[in-house]
Design a protein around this motif. Structure first.
Motif, short mmCIF file in Angstrom:
data_model
loop_
_atom_site.label_atom_id
_atom_site.label_comp_id
_atom_site.label_asym_id
_atom_site.label_seq_id
_atom_site.Cartn_x
_atom_site.Cartn_y
_atom_site.Cartn_z
N ASN A 17 54.12 42.78 46.86
CA ASN A 17 54.03 43.52 48.13
C ASN A 17 53.02 44.66 48.03
OD1 ASN A 17 55.85 41.92 49.50
ND2 ASN A 17 57.60 43.19 48.93
N HIS A 18 53.01 45.34 46.89
CA HIS A 18 52.04 46.42 46.70
C HIS A 18 50.62 45.88 46.73
CE1 HIS A 18 50.51 50.28 45.42
NE2 HIS A 18 49.87 49.69 44.42
N TRP A 19 50.40 44.69 46.12
CA TRP A 19 49.08 44.08 46.11
C TRP A 19 48.65 43.71 47.53
CZ3 TRP A 19 45.02 43.53 43.05
CH2 TRP A 19 44.08 42.56 43.34
N LYS A 20 49.58 43.18 48.32
CA LYS A 20 49.25 42.77 49.69
C LYS A 20 48.95 43.96 50.59
CE LYS A 20 51.81 38.46 49.57
NZ LYS A 20 52.98 37.71 50.05
N ILE A 21 49.51 45.11 50.28
CA ILE A 21 49.26 46.31 51.08
C ILE A 21 47.85 46.85 50.86
CG2 ILE A 21 49.95 48.74 51.34
CD1 ILE A 21 52.82 47.85 50.85
N LEU A 22 47.29 46.63 49.67
CA LEU A 22 45.95 47.13 49.36
C LEU A 22 44.91 46.52 50.30
CD1 LEU A 22 45.89 46.99 45.46
CD2 LEU A 22 46.02 49.02 46.87
N PRO A 23 43.88 47.28 50.63
CA PRO A 23 42.80 46.70 51.44
C PRO A 23 42.06 45.61 50.68
CG PRO A 23 42.59 49.10 51.26
CD PRO A 23 43.69 48.69 50.38
N VAL A 24 41.43 44.70 51.41
CA VAL A 24 40.76 43.55 50.81
C VAL A 24 39.64 44.00 49.86
CG1 VAL A 24 39.41 41.48 51.32
CG2 VAL A 24 41.33 42.08 52.76
N GLN A 25 38.90 45.03 50.25
CA GLN A 25 37.81 45.53 49.39
C GLN A 25 38.36 46.00 48.05
OE1 GLN A 25 35.26 44.15 50.76
NE2 GLN A 25 33.96 45.96 50.57
N ARG A 26 39.49 46.70 48.08
CA ARG A 26 40.11 47.19 46.84
C ARG A 26 40.62 46.02 45.98
NH1 ARG A 26 40.26 52.01 43.98
NH2 ARG A 26 42.25 52.13 42.92
N GLN A 27 41.17 44.99 46.62
CA GLN A 27 41.63 43.81 45.90
C GLN A 27 40.47 43.12 45.20
OE1 GLN A 27 43.70 41.20 48.59
NE2 GLN A 27 45.47 42.57 48.80
N ARG A 28 39.35 43.01 45.90
CA ARG A 28 38.17 42.37 45.31
C ARG A 28 37.64 43.18 44.13
NH1 ARG A 28 34.77 40.29 50.60
NH2 ARG A 28 36.24 38.64 51.17
N LEU A 29 37.60 44.49 44.29
CA LEU A 29 37.12 45.36 43.20
C LEU A 29 38.02 45.23 41.97
CD1 LEU A 29 35.22 47.63 42.19
CD2 LEU A 29 36.91 49.24 43.08
N LEU A 30 39.33 45.29 42.17
CA LEU A 30 40.25 45.18 41.04
C LEU A 30 40.17 43.80 40.38
CD1 LEU A 30 43.36 47.06 42.44
CD2 LEU A 30 41.84 47.79 40.61
N THR A 31 40.01 42.76 41.19
CA THR A 31 39.87 41.41 40.64
C THR A 31 38.62 41.30 39.79
OG1 THR A 31 41.02 40.51 42.57
CG2 THR A 31 39.77 38.96 41.23
N LYS A 32 37.51 41.87 40.26
CA LYS A 32 36.27 41.85 39.49
C LYS A 32 36.41 42.64 38.19
CE LYS A 32 33.24 41.34 43.48
NZ LYS A 32 32.24 41.99 44.36
N LEU A 33 37.08 43.79 38.26
CA LEU A 33 37.27 44.60 37.05
C LEU A 33 38.15 43.88 36.03
CD1 LEU A 33 37.77 48.20 38.51
CD2 LEU A 33 35.82 47.34 37.20
N PHE A 34 39.24 43.28 36.48
CA PHE A 34 40.11 42.54 35.56
C PHE A 34 39.38 41.36 34.93
CE2 PHE A 34 43.89 44.11 38.19
CZ PHE A 34 44.07 45.19 37.35
N PHE A 35 38.62 40.62 35.74
CA PHE A 35 37.87 39.49 35.22
C PHE A 35 36.79 39.95 34.25
CE2 PHE A 35 34.30 36.50 35.39
CZ PHE A 35 34.94 35.38 34.88
N GLY A 36 36.11 41.04 34.58
CA GLY A 36 35.08 41.57 33.68
C GLY A 36 35.68 42.00 32.34
N GLY A 37 36.84 42.65 32.36
CA GLY A 37 37.51 43.04 31.12
C GLY A 37 37.93 41.83 30.31
N TYR A 38 38.43 40.80 30.97
CA TYR A 38 38.84 39.57 30.29
C TYR A 38 37.63 38.88 29.67
CZ TYR A 38 40.72 34.91 29.58
OH TYR A 38 41.08 33.71 29.03
N ALA A 39 36.52 38.81 30.43
CA ALA A 39 35.32 38.17 29.91
C ALA A 39 34.76 38.94 28.72
CB ALA A 39 34.27 38.06 31.02
N LEU A 40 34.78 40.27 28.79
CA LEU A 40 34.30 41.09 27.67
C LEU A 40 35.16 40.89 26.44
CD1 LEU A 40 32.31 43.32 26.74
CD2 LEU A 40 34.02 44.98 27.51
#
Length: 89
Positions: A17-40
């Motif tokens: 529910n907390h994730w769904k409340i976040l704006p789409v731009q924030r969700q995309r940014l966090l997804t990119k950061l998590f993926f970048g950390g995983y790739a690194l």
């Protein structure tokens, strides 16, 4: 066990529910950061494995195991010894 499952389910619903409340731009940014950390992290592990396997003195040393406990035998091991001695005869 049911209590633990209920707590985990409650926590996962709360986070969802907390994730769904976040704006789409924030969700995309966090997804990119998590993926970048995983790739690194993946890249660092691959480089570490390649580096350790490319060394010339990459040998496994096999030594005698020290420190075997001298604990008294249990009933199960005594019974197994008796069965093994009967089989040998």
């Amino acid at each position: 066990m049911k209590r633990i499952r209920d707590k985990i389910e409650y926590y996962s619903l709360k986070v969802d529910n907390h994730w769904k409340i976040l704006p789409v731009q924030r969700q995309r940014l966090l997804t990119k950061l998590f993926f970048g950390g995983y790739a690194l992290l993946t890249l660092l592990v691959i480089v570490s494995v390649c580096k350790s396997t490319s060394q010339r003195n990459n040998e496994i040393s096999i030594n005698h195991i020290d420190g075997i406990s001298k604990s008294p035998q249990t009933k199960d091991t005594i019974r197994a010894d008796k069965i093994n001695s009967l089989i040998k005869k």
